[in-house]
Scaffold this motif. Structure first.
Motif, short mmCIF file in Angstrom:
data_model
loop_
_atom_site.label_atom_id
_atom_site.label_comp_id
_atom_site.label_asym_id
_atom_site.label_seq_id
_atom_site.Cartn_x
_atom_site.Cartn_y
_atom_site.Cartn_z
N ALA A 167 5.37 8.29 6.43
CA ALA A 167 5.71 7.97 5.03
C ALA A 167 4.44 7.66 4.24
CB ALA A 167 6.67 6.78 4.99
N GLY A 168 3.48 7.00 4.89
CA GLY A 168 2.20 6.73 4.23
C GLY A 168 1.39 8.00 4.01
N LEU A 169 1.52 8.94 4.96
CA LEU A 169 0.77 10.20 4.84
C LEU A 169 1.32 11.09 3.72
CD1 LEU A 169 0.37 11.14 8.62
CD2 LEU A 169 -1.50 11.06 6.99
N ILE A 170 2.65 10.98 3.50
CA ILE A 170 3.25 11.82 2.45
C ILE A 170 3.07 11.09 1.12
CG2 ILE A 170 5.34 13.00 1.68
CD1 ILE A 170 6.26 12.75 4.63
N SER A 171 1.94 11.27 0.52
CA SER A 171 1.64 10.57 -0.73
C SER A 171 1.86 11.53 -1.90
CB SER A 171 0.19 10.10 -0.70
OG SER A 171 -0.63 11.22 -0.52
N SER A 172 1.27 11.18 -3.04
CA SER A 172 1.40 12.06 -4.21
C SER A 172 0.81 13.43 -3.92
CB SER A 172 0.68 11.44 -5.40
OG SER A 172 -0.69 11.27 -5.10
N MET A 173 -0.22 13.47 -3.06
CA MET A 173 -0.87 14.76 -2.78
C MET A 173 0.09 15.72 -2.09
SD MET A 173 -3.68 16.28 -3.21
CE MET A 173 -4.18 17.93 -2.83
N GLN A 232 -1.65 6.61 -6.98
CA GLN A 232 -0.21 6.56 -6.77
C GLN A 232 0.49 5.95 -7.99
OE1 GLN A 232 0.71 8.18 -4.00
NE2 GLN A 232 -1.49 8.31 -3.65
N PHE A 233 -0.08 4.90 -8.54
CA PHE A 233 0.54 4.26 -9.70
C PHE A 233 0.54 5.19 -10.92
CE2 PHE A 233 0.29 0.10 -7.54
CZ PHE A 233 1.54 -0.37 -7.85
N GLN A 234 -0.55 5.93 -11.08
CA GLN A 234 -0.57 6.90 -12.19
C GLN A 234 0.54 7.93 -12.03
OE1 GLN A 234 -4.50 8.59 -12.41
NE2 GLN A 234 -5.26 6.95 -13.70
N ALA A 235 0.70 8.39 -10.78
CA ALA A 235 1.75 9.39 -10.51
C ALA A 235 3.13 8.77 -10.73
CB ALA A 235 1.62 9.93 -9.09
N ILE A 236 3.30 7.49 -10.39
CA ILE A 236 4.58 6.81 -10.61
C ILE A 236 4.93 6.82 -12.10
CG2 ILE A 236 5.70 4.52 -10.60
CD1 ILE A 236 4.18 3.97 -7.95
N GLY A 237 3.95 6.52 -12.93
CA GLY A 237 4.16 6.54 -14.38
C GLY A 237 4.58 7.91 -14.87
N ARG A 238 3.94 8.92 -14.33
CA ARG A 238 4.22 10.30 -14.76
C ARG A 238 5.62 10.73 -14.33
NH1 ARG A 238 1.94 14.75 -16.73
NH2 ARG A 238 2.04 16.67 -15.51
N VAL A 239 5.97 10.40 -13.08
CA VAL A 239 7.31 10.75 -12.59
C VAL A 239 8.37 10.03 -13.43
CG1 VAL A 239 8.91 10.40 -10.64
CG2 VAL A 239 6.63 11.30 -10.22
N THR A 244 3.07 4.73 -0.34
CA THR A 244 1.61 4.84 -0.15
C THR A 244 0.90 3.73 -0.91
OG1 THR A 244 1.84 7.22 0.04
CG2 THR A 244 -0.37 6.41 -0.34
N ALA A 245 1.39 3.44 -2.11
CA ALA A 245 0.74 2.41 -2.94
C ALA A 245 0.80 1.04 -2.27
CB ALA A 245 1.40 2.36 -4.31
N ASP A 246 1.95 0.70 -1.67
CA ASP A 246 2.06 -0.64 -1.07
C ASP A 246 1.08 -0.82 0.08
OD1 ASP A 246 3.32 0.96 0.78
OD2 ASP A 246 5.27 -0.02 0.70
N GLY A 247 0.96 0.20 0.93
CA GLY A 247 0.04 0.09 2.07
C GLY A 247 -1.40 -0.01 1.62
N ALA A 248 -1.76 0.77 0.60
CA ALA A 248 -3.14 0.75 0.11
C ALA A 248 -3.47 -0.61 -0.49
CB ALA A 248 -3.35 1.87 -0.93
N LEU A 249 -2.52 -1.17 -1.24
CA LEU A 249 -2.74 -2.50 -1.83
C LEU A 249 -2.88 -3.56 -0.75
CD1 LEU A 249 -0.33 -2.57 -4.89
CD2 LEU A 249 -2.81 -2.83 -4.93
N PHE A 250 -2.01 -3.47 0.26
CA PHE A 250 -2.06 -4.46 1.34
C PHE A 250 -3.38 -4.36 2.10
CE2 PHE A 250 -1.22 -5.93 5.67
CZ PHE A 250 -0.74 -7.19 5.40
N ALA A 251 -3.83 -3.14 2.37
CA ALA A 251 -5.08 -2.96 3.11
C ALA A 251 -6.25 -3.56 2.33
CB ALA A 251 -5.33 -1.48 3.37
N ALA A 252 -6.29 -3.30 1.01
CA ALA A 252 -7.40 -3.82 0.20
C ALA A 252 -7.36 -5.34 0.14
CB ALA A 252 -7.32 -3.23 -1.21
N ALA A 253 -6.16 -5.89 -0.10
CA ALA A 253 -6.04 -7.35 -0.23
C ALA A 253 -6.35 -8.04 1.08
CB ALA A 253 -4.62 -7.69 -0.69
#
Lengths: 100, 610
Positions: free
Chosen positions: B88-94, B172-179, B444-453
């Motif tokens: 699920a993390g691998l299937i991102s906006s890309m 991911q957040f930019q894509a969320i806005g667009r969708v 994807t966004a949640d995992g990336a945020l968690f990793a950074a934080a």
């Protein structure tokens, strides 16, 4: 370092001595090196592959797609399942021998 | 840790089954609403609300006050479920949004992205997964640096992990806005804010455990949402419901026949034809190989993916879950070429050859307002159609103008949605597709945020400044960091619209050039001197960032002004792709690491792997 180990491995095999089974890290490294090598060869031949295989087709799908999208990943995936189970078995064996 | 503690992650298998059953019920309700004549947005709201509830539920269900559970979920994960979470993390906006568009636009060239993604998942399974699981570390930075590493090395590694993760979250957040804007008819800032709140609550309460539960539950929804329209079209066109095998006969064959007729009639030139079956336009051998290896290396070292293997207690289990992730990714990603082919076929069969005055009769959906607006997904004569007059004006002023191949365009990141709209699929399928897109982006966004934080709080605050900080304070700092980063990234996505591809290139190039070389050395237990490790990271990052900026924006730091640097390498390539800066950076890093490895051998140092 990895390649020196690889060369060492090959030379051991050719010198006729009993080949020691490489450890899990080396096996993973060899698999990665093999995949990277395959990508390099594939990429070098890409202009020819794409030119030839985009005209031939299977199920009306150009062969280039069929090979890269379906065949190669399926083969790699099947090998990965085998590789993972073999690694697991060898790690278990190593743990058992340590316990003994 | 008390013996009776039963981590919620242990029950994720049963949860996933119940979740799918509930999702089926929600879809059934949405269909019923549509059948009784309720407005379309009722169904869409129902499905998106259910999706949001998933994140909130996982957050509260896995909520914890124990730092060890927050970070590693008590190592309670099972291999197939963690495999689903990683997939699920691998299937991102890309993968979900851009890859079908890439196949649509670039044809065979897009195979480099496809194969790079698959190879990255393979590297993740055989290199990163067992190494991370056996090291029992909390962050990727902790795995990559050694006990004797300098402060500079720690900061360098921390910076690379945080930059990679935040850039990815921003995309991911930019894509969320667009969708949200294009498909749900909700203003972008609102969708981004609500998404940020939902994601933040989930990871704020449950940490890695809630992240793993959510992703494991949501993977089937993503897969079903992505594959349903393709299976539908495939079954409709050739009666065979597996699009991976049928898109040749169902779409490529008819499209090539139409192409041949157009060529014969002189309505189009060979260059304007669909490039999916012809040789790629842009990539030479060097760029092709470099793109594959750069994407693969970046994926293998992406912090938001690697961290999942921390919930597994052992090398073998982690490796097996990595292999499951490859399988789950393959099921979805292998349908991307079919999506591109079906999109082209639907564009050809719905619009090609129509005279402009025919549009309101034969393509009335173009001008219909709705939740999934066709006008935003396709373009005619370079403009999104809003009215017949506007289209006539864009196409030269004559209403007898015949639409040709070059007149019809599609938003590349929305190719899947254009296909569903043009293919006249039921509204429920389009809503499912939009829901799946949001699920893929959120997961994807949640995992990336968690990793950074997590990296900032553990490696930045705890390891470097407050090494004797109590567990409660560390957990508090981790949560405050998550909250702050989520707000910052969401605000950044609203403020900085566009440049998604550049940000994606930056994240992947830095991941490949800085994180992967060290991860590889660590996985293979190859000893390297600390100085050479630092030199490798610094050199790789500098080369990557400088080349990336020069080839993407040029000296004036502005996009599309024409002063972008054309990086040519004699005998290899005339023009380096921006993302492939990461490949050159990786080569620089490996050169330093190779030198460090030889020195280590000469001086007979002990191994640095802890």
């Amino acid at each position: 370092m990895l390649f020196s180990r690889l060369l060492n491995l090959i030379s051991t095999q050719f010198s006729g001595q009993k080949l020691k089974r490489p450890g899990p890290e080396l096996q993973s490294g060899l698999l990665c090196a093999g995949l990277i090598l395959a990508v390099l060869v594939f990429g070098a031949l890409w202009p020819y592959i794409s030119a030839v295989f985009s005209h031939a087709s299977l199920f009306d799908i150009p062969l280039a797609y069929f090979i890269v999208v379906l065949l190669l990943p399926a083969v790699i995936l099947a090998y990965l399942f085998y590789f993972a189970s073999r690694q697991e078995a060898s790690e278990l064996k190593a743990e058992e021998s340590c316990d003994e | 840790m008390s013996a009776e503690y039963n981590p919620p992650l242990k029950t994720v298998g049963n949860l996933a089954v119940m979740y799918i059953a509930s999702f089926a019920l929600v879809v059934f309700f949405a269909i019923t609403l549509q059948q009784i004549g309720a407005p379309v947005h009722y169904g869409a709201t129902l499905m998106v609300s259910f999706l949001a509830t998933t994140w909130l539920f996982a957050g509260f269900f896995a909520g914890t006050m124990r730092l060890s559970v927050f970070h590693r979920a008590h190592e309670a994960g099972a291999a197939p479920q963690v495999g689903q979470a990683v997939a699920a993390g691998l299937i991102s906006s890309m993968v979900y949004l851009l890859l079908p568009g890439e196949f649509y636009q670039s044809g065979l060239d897009a195979l480099a992205i496809y194969f790079g993604w698959m190879l990255g998942a393979v590297f993740l399974a055989i290199l990163a997964a067992p190494t991370y699981a056996s090291a029992r570390t909390v962050t990727l930075t902790e795995l990559l640096v050694n006990r004797d590493s300098s402060m500079a090395m720690r900061i360098m590694c921390l910076l690379a992990v945080v930059i990679c993760s935040l850039l990815l979250a921003l995309v991911q957040f930019q894509a969320i806005g667009r969708v949200g804007e294009l498909l749900l008819g909700i203003p972008g800032p609102i969708v981004v804010s609500v998404s940020a709140a939902v994601i933040c609550i989930c990871i704020l309460f449950g940490g890695l455990q809630s992240l793993s539960i959510t992703r494991a539950m949501i993977y089937p929804v993503i897969a079903i949402a992505f594959l349903t329209p393709l299976v539908w079209l495939s079954a409709k066109l050739v009666g065979f419901p597996i699009p991976q095998f049928s898109f040749g006969a169902a779409a490529l064959q008819p499209v090539s026949e139409i192409d041949a007729e157009l060529l014969k009639a002189g309505f189009a030139t060979a260059e304007e034809m669909f490039s999916m079956t012809s040789k790629g336009q842009q990539l030479d051998s060097f760029n092709f190989v470099a793109l594959i290896l750069c994407i693969a290396a970046a994926i293998a070292a992406m912090p938001h993916l690697v961290q999942h293997f921390g919930v597994l207690g052992g090398r073998a289990k982690a490796r097996r879950s990595g292999v499951f992730a490859v399988l789950f990714l393959f099921i979805v990603i292998s349908a991307a070429p079919a999506a591109a082919a079906f999109t082209k076929l639907e564009l050809y069969s719905s619009l090609l050859g129509l005279q402009l005055f025919d549009l309101p009769i034969n393509a009335e959906w173009l001008f219909e307002a709705g939740n999934i607006s066709a006008a935003s997904l396709v373009s005619l004569c370079g403009e999104h159609p809003r009215s017949l007059e506007q289209v006539i004006s864009a196409c030269g002023g004559s209403e007898e103008h015949i639409l040709s191949v070059q007149d019809i365009g599609v938003e590349l990141d929305m190719a899947m949605f254009a296909m569903a709209t043009l293919g006249d699929l039921p509204m429920i399928v389009k809503m499912l597709l939009a829901t799946g897109a949001l699920a893929a982006l959120w997961s994807t966004a949640d995992g990336a945020l968690f990793a950074a934080a997590n990296t900032l709080s553990e490696d930045g605050y705890f390891k470097n400044f407050q090494t004797k900080s109590p567990l409660g304070i560390r957990l508090f700092i981790a949560r405050i960091t998550i909250l702050t980063l989520t707000v910052l990234v969401a605000a950044g996505a609203v403020w900085m619209n566009g440049y998604g591809r550049f940000l994606f290139d930056c994240a992947f190039a830095i991941g490949a050039s800085v994180l992967f070389p060290l991860l590889l050395m660590k996985s293979l237990k190859l000893p390297v001197t600390p100085t050479c490790q630092l030199a490798a990271m610094t050199g790789g990052m500098i080369v990557t960032i400088v080349l990336l900026l020069l080839t993407s924006v040029g000296m004036d730091m502005q996009f599309g002004t024409g002063d972008e640097f054309v990086a040519s390498i004699p005998f290899l390539t005339d023009s380096l792709l921006p993302i492939n800066s990461g490949f050159l950076g990786m080569m620089v890093a490996f050169t330093f690491l190779g030198a460090g490895s030889r020195r280590m051998k000469t001086k007979n140092y002990s191994t640095v792997s802890d």
